[in-house]
Design a protein around this motif. Structure first.
Motif, PDB file in Angstrom:
ATOM      1  N   GLU A  14      85.543  45.790  -4.618  1.00  0.00           N
ATOM      2  CA  GLU A  14      85.800  47.064  -3.952  1.00  0.00           C
ATOM      3  C   GLU A  14      87.154  47.617  -4.382  1.00  0.00           C
ATOM      4  O   GLU A  14      87.332  48.839  -4.508  1.00  0.00           O
ATOM      5  CB  GLU A  14      85.762  46.864  -2.435  1.00  0.00           C
ATOM      6  CG  GLU A  14      85.887  48.151  -1.645  1.00  0.00           C
ATOM      7  CD  GLU A  14      85.938  47.926  -0.151  1.00  0.00           C
ATOM      8  OE1 GLU A  14      85.787  48.910   0.589  1.00  0.00           O
ATOM      9  OE2 GLU A  14      86.140  46.759   0.274  1.00  0.00           O
TER      10      GLU A  14
ATOM     11  N   PRO B  85      84.300  54.916  -7.907  1.00  0.00           N
ATOM     12  CA  PRO B  85      83.227  55.425  -7.042  1.00  0.00           C
ATOM     13  C   PRO B  85      81.898  55.628  -7.761  1.00  0.00           C
ATOM     14  O   PRO B  85      80.836  55.566  -7.136  1.00  0.00           O
ATOM     15  CB  PRO B  85      83.792  56.758  -6.533  1.00  0.00           C
ATOM     16  CG  PRO B  85      85.267  56.586  -6.581  1.00  0.00           C
ATOM     17  CD  PRO B  85      85.530  55.738  -7.791  1.00  0.00           C
TER      18      PRO B  85
ATOM     19  N   ARG C 165      82.138  52.306   1.443  1.00  0.00           N
ATOM     20  CA  ARG C 165      81.844  52.458   0.019  1.00  0.00           C
ATOM     21  C   ARG C 165      80.326  52.514  -0.154  1.00  0.00           C
ATOM     22  O   ARG C 165      79.672  51.484  -0.360  1.00  0.00           O
ATOM     23  CB  ARG C 165      82.436  51.289  -0.782  1.00  0.00           C
ATOM     24  CG  ARG C 165      83.949  51.279  -0.880  1.00  0.00           C
ATOM     25  CD  ARG C 165      84.498  52.415  -1.744  1.00  0.00           C
ATOM     26  NE  ARG C 165      84.016  52.348  -3.119  1.00  0.00           N
ATOM     27  CZ  ARG C 165      84.637  51.673  -4.096  1.00  0.00           C
ATOM     28  NH1 ARG C 165      85.755  50.996  -3.844  1.00  0.00           N
ATOM     29  NH2 ARG C 165      84.150  51.685  -5.311  1.00  0.00           N
TER      30      ARG C 165
END
Length: 269
Positions: free
Chosen positions: A78, A83, A108
């Motif tokens: 993460e 993205p 996320r």
């Protein structure tokens, strides 16, 4: 081009100095072999960096986590993945998957976690039953992932289950994609360790090249290096690097379990 060695060191150092604020509860950590938060964080940092380096994971790459547990590696990635990347994890442990969804996916959305059903869930049951696992892994798209990994997963799998996962990897990896896999390799160093330490005397050869012992989270699956090579080759994958692990006091070990870096051939359709 991204310097993967530098990127791996940067992310590992960052995770050690500034660990994620949201960690799973200690009992969950203990289920996957970390007795405390520091061990959990140290493993997160080390293996996130090692996987990035060995598998050459791009910032916008698609990553598959086999046996995602309670997010030890997902929390590390993460911090690394952009993205636009995709992180897919699956596990037979529903509580771990739920924690990852509620904690990681909530912030996320490009991180996905799936529970898979096991007809014989010997990892959480006292004894193996007669049902043979037939994992439904069709939710994973073909040729989707740049990199995959399974840490302390094949060390708890029967040969039949290990073969299913390897064939799945051959299907879902992109041509040229890497998988970082750890095993317990039964070799002369292991036998010397048992003789000297008295540990793992319960480990017995169930079939040629396959050893088992213990139950539930302690279920032990060991393979000869020849058997590992065989089941990897059966899946049309290639071992491109291997290292001994320190678990049986093997010399020159850098990591705990025995490592195999596997690649899907670039020529694979």
């Amino acid at each position: 081009m991204l310097d993967f060695n530098a990127a791996a060191k940067t992310i590992a150092d960052n995770l050690r100095s500034n660990p994620p604020a949201s960690l799973p509860p200690i009992p969950m950590m203990q289920t996957i072999g970390s007795n405390d938060a520091q061990h959990f964080i140290d493993n997160m940092a080390f293996y996130t960096g090692d996987i990035i380096r060995f598998c050459q994971v791009p910032l916008e790459g698609n990553v598959l986590d086999i046996g995602s547990g309670c997010g030890r590696l997902a929390l590390g990635f993460e911090r690394y993945l952009a993205p636009a990347a995709e992180y897919a994890g699956f596990d037979v442990w529903e509580d771990g998957v739920s924690w990852c969804r509620n904690t990681i996916t909530a912030r996320r959305p490009n991180f996905h976690f799936q529970t898979i059903a096991a007809q014989d869930n010997y990892y959480f049951e006292d004894a193996r039953n007669t049902a043979k696992n037939n994992f439904d892994l069709n939710f994973l798209p073909d040729a989707r992932f740049d990199a995959a990994f399974a840490l302390s997963v094949f060390t708890h799998l029967t040969r039949s289950d290990a073969r299913q996962y390897l064939h799945m990897l051959a299907r879902v990896l992109k041509p040229g994609g890497f998988a970082y896999l750890t095993f317990f390799v039964i070799d002369e160093a292991f036998h010397r360790f048992v003789k000297a330490s008295g540990q793992h005397r319960a480990v017995t050869e169930e079939e040629p090249g396959v050893w088992h012992a213990y139950a539930r989270q302690h279920f032990f699956a060991g393979f000869s290096s020849e058997r590992v090579q065989e089941i990897v080759s059966e899946a049309n994958l290639e071992i491109v690097h291997s290292e001994p692990g320190s678990w049986a006091h093997k010399p020159n070990a850098r990591i705990y379990q025995d490592l195999f870096l596997v690649q899907k051939p670039v020529s694979a359709a």
